[in-house]
Design an enzyme around this catalytic site. Sequence first.
Site, PDB file in Angstrom:
ATOM      1  N   ASP A 303     -24.675 107.269 -35.119  1.00 44.00           N
ATOM      2  CA  ASP A 303     -23.514 107.465 -34.256  1.00 44.00           C
ATOM      3  C   ASP A 303     -22.233 107.585 -35.094  1.00 44.00           C
ATOM      4  O   ASP A 303     -22.107 106.951 -36.143  1.00 44.00           O
ATOM      5  CB  ASP A 303     -23.406 106.267 -33.303  1.00 44.00           C
ATOM      6  CG  ASP A 303     -22.250 106.383 -32.342  1.00 44.00           C
ATOM      7  OD1 ASP A 303     -22.292 107.282 -31.478  1.00 44.00           O
ATOM      8  OD2 ASP A 303     -21.303 105.579 -32.450  1.00 44.00           O
ATOM      9  N   GLU A 337     -24.226 112.135 -36.227  1.00 49.31           N
ATOM     10  CA  GLU A 337     -23.391 112.751 -35.204  1.00 49.31           C
ATOM     11  C   GLU A 337     -22.050 113.143 -35.821  1.00 49.31           C
ATOM     12  O   GLU A 337     -21.260 112.283 -36.222  1.00 49.31           O
ATOM     13  CB  GLU A 337     -23.155 111.777 -34.039  1.00 49.31           C
ATOM     14  CG  GLU A 337     -22.251 112.367 -32.966  1.00 49.31           C
ATOM     15  CD  GLU A 337     -21.605 111.319 -32.080  1.00 49.31           C
ATOM     16  OE1 GLU A 337     -21.337 111.625 -30.905  1.00 49.31           O
ATOM     17  OE2 GLU A 337     -21.349 110.195 -32.570  1.00 49.31           O
TER      18      GLU A 337
END
Length: 608
Positions: A303, A337
């Site tokens: 993330d 990401e």
Amino acid sequence: MMRRTWLAAALAATIAMPAAAAPDAAPATVTARLPQDEVIYFLLPDRFANGDPSNDKGGLTGGRLVTGFDPADKAFYHGGDLKGLTEKLPYIQALGATAIWVGPIFKNKPVQGPPGHESAGYHGYWITDFTRVDPHFGTNADFKTLVDAAHARGMKVYMDIVVNHTADVIQYRDCPESGCAYRSIADYPYQRQGGVHGKPINPGFAGDQVMTADNFAKLTDPNYAYQVVIPKAEAHEKVPDWLNDPIYYHNRGNSTFKGESSTMGDFAGLDDLMTENPRVVQGFIDIFGKWIDDFRIDGFRIDTEQHVNSAFWRRFVPAMLARAKADGIPHFHIFGEVATGDMDPAHLAEHTRTDGIPAVLDFAFARAVNDVVEGKAGTEELARLFAADPLYAGGADAAMTLPTFLGNHDFGRVGMFLRTALPKASPDEILKRDLLAHAMLLTLRGVPTIYSGDEQGFAGAGGDQDARQDMFASKVASYNADSLIGSNATTAIDNFDEDQPLFREIAMLAKLRTSHPALTRGRQIVRYAGDAPGLFAVSRFDPDTGAEYLIAFNTAATPLDANVLIETGSTAFDTLAGNGCAATATAPGSLHLSLAPFGYAVCAAKAH
């Protein structure tokens, strides 16, 4: 519910594993597969299946602002858990997925936010304990059961991890509740308290770019930009305990996601870790290395990767790959990401080079496919996307390991994009365009990633909470008011229908992909692209035999007939999916295609 037994049997034959696989290691044929061999299915556990209602409140007592549980509110926990996910593995496998990317499962702060604006950590990104499963989802033993069950079916499991931030625990005394503006290093240096004219602190600290233990030992006062406050009730909220020391955070206020603040600022108030500090680096190597050791997972989705400094990744990634290899996982897939709404592969590729991240989520692919399928752009946008593949560290071969997708839990679903872009389109047209987008996803280079619910026609009204519908019967009124694509169902009932037209098409294409190495590992070259909606064609080649697969799409609302360039040695073809392939070459180096509006074809050259 009717089951497509013939498809389930075919998939089982393709990726079947011995039932008695060792519980502490993935079967050999699972670990032997390369990242590009997979079809990934992404899900948030809270919104997928509820296998154990007894854990819906996470072991907490009280109202929703304590437990975080309110199945009628899209901002709170709904009850999905790991037992439910394990029970639904046959459904995921019937879809043709070979790997499951599970949203963060770590223990979260149940509820946070100012009064009147509270929401829950159902999504998993507000972590307080990095060592255990959130009780709303079950236990560490439940996760072990899931991984072992997936491996026994020949499926991989990827964990969603966070190192950029924790839940919001650290507060700042000298800023309003509405938000703490970012304070730069130049205006608020580490060596002064409260600004350049403040009293001297942290003597001898040479700055955060001198990333040695000796230097960071001189950083002892975290009050350079703001006066840090830790609520007494949360003084030891985080696990491991070193995470409770504010010296391991940047403490500079909210990021603007630009310039220095991109890696130094709090992500919407979440406590931003000082990942320059060697103690933080080693701490996360220890945390996530243990998850690999204990559960034999197959990869990490990272993330907010772009909001962490490059030096951190240069240590963390090799350590994780080495740990996995030592545990018998030679092709551990790490993908970060790097969120962007633009068709900007250079921005994505930059992070594979500067950070040493093996792969990133292909946001540029999502933008390009949505643009051309919506009719906003000519098919040359796809050609420009793939022309940039050499920019990635490792070149075009590395680009084949990029997870590709059409929509996600943050920005919204492909169905929503289509309906927004084409408000006058009929339901049948939206379905055809949706099927075309998935055909591109499942046949072009990259690792296709399906967001749970897309195969059931979920669309939604937007991104974030509006794109996080329940797969099991939902109590959220706004979800249940939304019509599904290709179905008369709503989210008010369970949606695990294997006869849904999107499910059937995705399952067929996923099986086709995993049965033909040309569609997983095969080199790809663009054969045709134009400056308007219409034809886009590529050839992919079997990595062992060199056999050509011509893949063509029609993004226009009118039928097309065209001759497309092929290899001169490719003279006869079979149609593997879609329709419109001529059986034989029109002439050496040319194949005729006839594609319906929003149609596609996968044409395989026959061996001589």
